[in-house]
Scaffold this motif. Structure first.
Motif, PDB file in Angstrom:
ATOM      1  N   TYR A 115       0.860  -1.173   0.000  1.00  0.00           N
ATOM      2  CA  TYR A 115       0.000   0.000   0.000  1.00  0.00           C
ATOM      3  C   TYR A 115       0.902   1.229   0.000  1.00  0.00           C
ATOM      4  CZ  TYR A 115      -3.657   3.284   1.200  1.00  0.00           C
ATOM      5  OH  TYR A 115      -4.537   4.322   1.173  1.00  0.00           O
ATOM      6  N   GLY A 116       0.619   2.174  -0.875  1.00  0.00           N
ATOM      7  CA  GLY A 116       1.410   3.396  -0.926  1.00  0.00           C
ATOM      8  C   GLY A 116       2.234   3.476  -2.185  1.00  0.00           C
ATOM      9  N   THR A 117       3.059   4.499  -2.253  1.00  0.00           N
ATOM     10  CA  THR A 117       3.881   4.763  -3.430  1.00  0.00           C
ATOM     11  C   THR A 117       5.281   4.201  -3.215  1.00  0.00           C
ATOM     12  OG1 THR A 117       2.615   6.759  -3.898  1.00  0.00           O
ATOM     13  CG2 THR A 117       4.775   6.581  -4.926  1.00  0.00           C
ATOM     14  N   HIS A 118       5.752   3.459  -4.211  1.00  0.00           N
ATOM     15  CA  HIS A 118       7.085   2.861  -4.168  1.00  0.00           C
ATOM     16  C   HIS A 118       7.792   3.195  -5.474  1.00  0.00           C
ATOM     17  CE1 HIS A 118       6.172   0.290  -0.659  1.00  0.00           C
ATOM     18  NE2 HIS A 118       4.947   0.372  -1.131  1.00  0.00           N
ATOM     19  N   THR A 119       9.096   3.341  -5.408  1.00  0.00           N
ATOM     20  CA  THR A 119       9.885   3.601  -6.612  1.00  0.00           C
ATOM     21  C   THR A 119      10.683   2.357  -6.943  1.00  0.00           C
ATOM     22  OG1 THR A 119      10.045   5.933  -6.020  1.00  0.00           O
ATOM     23  CG2 THR A 119      11.610   5.117  -7.648  1.00  0.00           C
ATOM     24  N   GLU A 120      10.544   1.915  -8.164  1.00  0.00           N
ATOM     25  CA  GLU A 120      11.271   0.743  -8.644  1.00  0.00           C
ATOM     26  C   GLU A 120      12.070   1.174  -9.870  1.00  0.00           C
ATOM     27  OE1 GLU A 120       8.359  -2.339  -9.226  1.00  0.00           O
ATOM     28  OE2 GLU A 120       7.547  -2.032  -7.212  1.00  0.00           O
ATOM     29  N   GLY A 121      13.337   1.445  -9.652  1.00  0.00           N
ATOM     30  CA  GLY A 121      14.168   1.973 -10.738  1.00  0.00           C
ATOM     31  C   GLY A 121      13.692   3.374 -11.093  1.00  0.00           C
ATOM     32  N   ASP A 122      13.359   3.598 -12.370  1.00  0.00           N
ATOM     33  CA  ASP A 122      12.858   4.904 -12.791  1.00  0.00           C
ATOM     34  C   ASP A 122      11.334   4.923 -12.936  1.00  0.00           C
ATOM     35  OD1 ASP A 122      12.853   3.241 -14.952  1.00  0.00           O
ATOM     36  OD2 ASP A 122      13.746   4.666 -16.360  1.00  0.00           O
ATOM     37  N   VAL A 123      10.695   3.939 -12.333  1.00  0.00           N
ATOM     38  CA  VAL A 123       9.234   3.842 -12.399  1.00  0.00           C
ATOM     39  C   VAL A 123       8.655   4.028 -10.998  1.00  0.00           C
ATOM     40  CG1 VAL A 123       7.285   2.331 -12.952  1.00  0.00           C
ATOM     41  CG2 VAL A 123       9.331   2.278 -14.375  1.00  0.00           C
ATOM     42  N   GLN A 124       7.640   4.862 -10.899  1.00  0.00           N
ATOM     43  CA  GLN A 124       6.909   5.035  -9.643  1.00  0.00           C
ATOM     44  C   GLN A 124       5.667   4.160  -9.705  1.00  0.00           C
ATOM     45  OE1 GLN A 124       6.062   9.082  -8.217  1.00  0.00           O
ATOM     46  NE2 GLN A 124       3.948   8.415  -7.954  1.00  0.00           N
TER      47      GLN A 124
END
Length: 180
Positions: A115-124
């Motif tokens: 749940y929530g916002t996560h950053t994976e590399g250059d993708v949110q």
């Protein structure tokens, strides 16, 4: 020495104290004994109430409930055909979850859907756990499934929206698969 009825003292004829109790200054009265029994019964009863109970619907971190059975008949009475994981820790294990664009342990946090916002590399990625897709009559967030090798997994539903290069806000139904 055999105990016969005539050797048992009458209550009215004496103290009724045995040699075993003769060293005590006082012996218990009936009320004391009954209180001890009552206290023992209450203690035992309260102890039984704290023992683990049968499984109940689980509640996830965001107060979304999950199904409790490990054969998923409470969520899907006729069952379902499991889909293999698309990535993550259980990609080579028996399939357990069904549906979703992707099924993976990568969508899990503390055993439930992220749940929530996560950053994976250059993708949110914006993750939201949902209770609108799991079940045929009553909807819940997650269900349990036991695979043929005896392992039990939780499959927790959510939506994941991707922002970044080649991802202009696409939202997918994603399934978190975790071992329980």
């Amino acid at each position: 020495m055999a105990l016969t009825l005539d050797r048992i003292p009458d209550h009215e004829s004496g103290t009724g104290r045995t040699r075993a109790l003769s060293g005590l200054k006082t012996t218990g009265r009936r009320r004391t004994v009954l209180r001890a029994f009552a206290l023992g019964a209450l203690t035992l009863g309260s102890g039984v109430l704290t023992f683990p109970r049968r499984a109940r619907a689980e509640v996830g971190p965001n107060a979304l409930t999950g199904w409790d059975r490990t054969d998923c008949r409470d969520a899907y009475p006729v069952g379902y055909d499991e889909d293999p994981d698309t990535s993550g820790d259980h990609v080579n294990a028996y399939a357990a979850c069904v549906g979703g664009a992707w099924r993976s342990s990568d969508f899990c946090e503390a055993g439930w859907h992220k749940y929530g916002t996560h950053t994976e590399g250059d993708v949110q990625v914006d993750h939201t756990a949902v209770s609108t897709t799991c079940g045929t009559t009553t909807m819940k967030n997650a269900w349990r499934w036991t695979t043929p090798d005896g392992k039990t997994y939780r499959c927790s539903d959510g939506f994941s929206t991707y922002w970044g290069p080649d991802q202009a806000g696409y939202t997918y139904l994603t399934i978190c698969r975790t071992r329980v």
